[in-house]
Design an enzyme around this catalytic site. Structure first.
Site, PDB file in Angstrom:
ATOM      1  N   ASP A  99      27.650   0.487  72.392  1.00 31.46           N
ATOM      2  CA  ASP A  99      27.980  -0.950  72.963  1.00 31.46           C
ATOM      3  C   ASP A  99      26.825  -1.772  72.831  1.00 31.46           C
ATOM      4  O   ASP A  99      25.681  -1.366  72.678  1.00 31.46           O
ATOM      5  CB  ASP A  99      28.624  -0.822  74.200  1.00 31.46           C
ATOM      6  CG  ASP A  99      28.925  -2.110  74.949  1.00 31.46           C
ATOM      7  OD1 ASP A  99      29.455  -2.875  74.258  1.00 31.46           O
ATOM      8  OD2 ASP A  99      28.165  -2.194  75.932  1.00 31.46           O
TER       9      ASP A  99
ATOM     10  N   ASP B 201      26.538  -5.369  74.580  1.00 31.86           N
ATOM     11  CA  ASP B 201      26.109  -6.100  75.905  1.00 31.86           C
ATOM     12  C   ASP B 201      25.970  -5.223  76.892  1.00 31.86           C
ATOM     13  O   ASP B 201      27.357  -4.565  77.176  1.00 31.86           O
ATOM     14  CB  ASP B 201      26.916  -7.261  76.174  1.00 31.86           C
ATOM     15  CG  ASP B 201      26.988  -8.368  75.037  1.00 31.86           C
ATOM     16  OD1 ASP B 201      25.737  -9.034  75.205  1.00 31.86           O
ATOM     17  OD2 ASP B 201      27.737  -8.641  74.083  1.00 31.86           O
TER      18      ASP B 201
ATOM     19  N   ASP C  48      28.821   1.197  78.799  1.00 33.16           N
ATOM     20  CA  ASP C  48      28.501   0.814  80.265  1.00 33.16           C
ATOM     21  C   ASP C  48      30.056   0.069  80.848  1.00 33.16           C
ATOM     22  O   ASP C  48      30.284   0.035  82.045  1.00 33.16           O
ATOM     23  CB  ASP C  48      27.601  -0.227  80.536  1.00 33.16           C
ATOM     24  CG  ASP C  48      27.973  -1.635  79.889  1.00 33.16           C
ATOM     25  OD1 ASP C  48      28.543  -1.926  78.984  1.00 33.16           O
ATOM     26  OD2 ASP C  48      27.868  -2.624  80.691  1.00 33.16           O
TER      27      ASP C  48
END
Length: 280
Positions: free
Chosen positions: A27, A29, A193
């Site tokens: 990922d 961001d 996250d």
């Protein structure tokens, strides 16, 4: 039962890295970056944090989709007169990478391990930030599977979703599943996250956070198919993906930055540790 048909993609995918023993997918961001770039633009140059939070609550309540609210977030930036080139410069100057990512990427490159960024953001903005922090060459050679942008003749712009028929805009599992189908699939490391792919069962009285909002369409749909899932922890304790994994019994390893995770990846690659020894 037959596999559900994947949502049609409006954008091409990079070639599959066949013949590799290990592949890294991550990922962007909040995982490679220290702050969500799209939230930063919306909060400071669009209609602001309060409106963004309101729209995210509508997603949690099932009144809207991530795709539609995310479109509205970014449209508010364009409506305030900020060109796409403005956005590139804003993010170059304000979004920073995890302090260990550059070294982690260099190590992967030296060991012939592809690094693929899988993001709900827009590829040109990601490359703009990468070019500042890892250099133009690396920014061009890193595979990015994300959404894109459509720029109109009058200079206005809007996000171009990879999977517009999906309520998520980008179904990240479609980036990882082709590796699973290879005759000799590589060991897949996935870094994330946030949670995605299916709603979290939270009562509306639950105190939810910005990280819960922005993570709605992030990582679970891809992470479920990884061999080794690394979950990034947050200083504020709002670790939505870790909570989801514990609830669903998904084995994972926690990490705070890429400096800390590199020795773990090294130990698996060189055979000193097994996957079961690093995840729980």
């Amino acid at each position: 039962m037959s596999e559900a048909a994947p949502p049609p993609s409006t954008l091409p995918y990079p070639p599959i890295h066949e013949g590799k023993k290990f592949v890294v997918l991550s990922d962007w961001d909040g995982t490679i970056t220290t702050h969500d770039s799209n939230d930063y633009m919306t909060d400071n140059y669009g209609f602001g944090k309060e409106k963004r939070r309101q729209l995210n609550i509508e997603v949690l309540e099932g009144k809207s989709t991530f795709r539609d609210t995310f479109h509205d977030d970014l449209a508010s930036v364009a409506a305030n007169g900020h060109t796409f080139e403005d956005c590139k410069e804003i993010l170059r100057n304000n979004i920073h990478l995890d302090p260990g990512f550059k070294d982690f990427y260099s190590w992967c490159k030296a060991h012939d391990i592809p690094v693929i960024i899988v993001s709900s953001g827009m590829e040109p903005l990601i490359r703009a930030v990468l070019s500042k922090h890892v250099g133009e060459e690396a920014a061009k050679e890193i595979d990015i599977i994300a959404n894109d942008v459509q720029i109109f003749p009058d200079g206005k712009w809007e996000i171009k979703f990879r999977h517009p028929s999906s309520g998520f805009g980008h179904d990240k599992s479609q980036a990882i599943l082709p590796y699973r189908r290879l005759p000799q699939p590589p060991t897949l490391f996935f870094f994330g996250d946030g949670v995605s792919g299916e709603p979290i069962s939270l009562p509306l009285s639950t105190p939810y956070s910005d990280s819960c909002f922005v993570s709605w369409n992030k990582d679970i749909s891809a992470a479920k198919h990884a061999d080794v899932l690394f979950v990034k922890t947050k200083d504020n304790g709002e670790n939505d993906l870790a909570t989801y994994c514990r609830r669903e019994g998904i084995k994972h390893a926690l990490f705070s930055n890429f400096f800390k995770v590199l020795p773990i990846v090294e130990s698996i690659v060189d055979g000193r540790k097994t996957i079961d020894e690093v995840v729980e």
